[in-house]
Design a protein around this motif. Structure first.
Motif, PDB file in Angstrom:
ATOM      1  N   GLU A   1      -5.088   7.679   7.353  1.00  0.00           N
ATOM      2  CA  GLU A   1      -5.136   7.139   5.998  1.00  0.00           C
ATOM      3  C   GLU A   1      -3.752   6.713   5.554  1.00  0.00           C
ATOM      4  O   GLU A   1      -2.745   7.295   5.934  1.00  0.00           O
ATOM      5  N   LEU A   2      -3.713   5.687   4.727  1.00  0.00           N
ATOM      6  CA  LEU A   2      -2.486   5.199   4.134  1.00  0.00           C
ATOM      7  C   LEU A   2      -2.776   4.931   2.667  1.00  0.00           C
ATOM      8  O   LEU A   2      -3.595   4.065   2.346  1.00  0.00           O
TER       9      LEU A   2
ATOM     10  N   LEU B   1     -10.264  -1.667   7.812  1.00  0.00           N
ATOM     11  CA  LEU B   1     -10.172  -2.848   8.667  1.00  0.00           C
ATOM     12  C   LEU B   1     -11.562  -3.328   9.073  1.00  0.00           C
ATOM     13  O   LEU B   1     -11.858  -4.526   9.020  1.00  0.00           O
TER      14      LEU B   1
ATOM     15  N   SER C   1     -14.847   6.182   6.054  1.00  0.00           N
ATOM     16  CA  SER C   1     -13.495   6.741   5.957  1.00  0.00           C
ATOM     17  C   SER C   1     -13.222   7.620   7.163  1.00  0.00           C
ATOM     18  O   SER C   1     -13.489   8.812   7.147  1.00  0.00           O
TER      19      SER C   1
ATOM     20  N   ASN D   1     -14.687   1.989   2.360  1.00  0.00           N
ATOM     21  CA  ASN D   1     -14.316   3.353   1.981  1.00  0.00           C
ATOM     22  C   ASN D   1     -15.320   3.939   0.992  1.00  0.00           C
ATOM     23  O   ASN D   1     -15.622   5.128   1.053  1.00  0.00           O
TER      24      ASN D   1
ATOM     25  N   ALA E   1     -12.381  -3.694   2.436  1.00  0.00           N
ATOM     26  CA  ALA E   1     -11.804  -2.371   2.677  1.00  0.00           C
ATOM     27  C   ALA E   1     -12.259  -1.380   1.628  1.00  0.00           C
ATOM     28  O   ALA E   1     -12.586  -0.232   1.937  1.00  0.00           O
TER      29      ALA E   1
ATOM     30  N   SER F   1      -8.623   4.720   4.352  1.00  0.00           N
ATOM     31  CA  SER F   1      -8.717   4.814   5.801  1.00  0.00           C
ATOM     32  C   SER F   1      -8.371   3.463   6.428  1.00  0.00           C
ATOM     33  O   SER F   1      -8.934   2.430   6.058  1.00  0.00           O
ATOM     34  N   ILE F   2      -7.444   3.477   7.368  1.00  0.00           N
ATOM     35  CA  ILE F   2      -6.998   2.226   7.978  1.00  0.00           C
ATOM     36  C   ILE F   2      -8.097   1.608   8.836  1.00  0.00           C
ATOM     37  O   ILE F   2      -8.407   0.419   8.713  1.00  0.00           O
TER      38      ILE F   2
END
Length: 67
Positions: A34-35, A44, A30, A25, A21, A39-40
């Protein structure tokens, strides 16, 4: 998630996922929600790619001997 065996079991999967991850990024994957600044979707994808690469290398080296 992938059902792949990575060295050190679940801890190895977690570490590979976090590193993947972070690399995704850093390389600009990205996109999406986003969390915590990560970037989710990109994270992933990076995690899945890295776990597949590690699994492939371990299989090539004979480290993944399943019956």
């Amino acid at each position: 998630m992938l059902g792949k065996d990575v060295p050190f079991g679940i801890i190895g999967n977690i570490i590979a996922g976090l590193v993947g991850a972070s690399l995704a990024n850093a390389l600009g994957l990205s996109f999406g929600p986003e969390l915590g600044g990560v970037s989710i979707i990109g994270g992933l994808l990076g995690a899945i790619i890295l776990i597949l690469i590690v699994s492939f290398i371990m299989k090539a080296l004979g480290g993944n001997k399943r019956a």
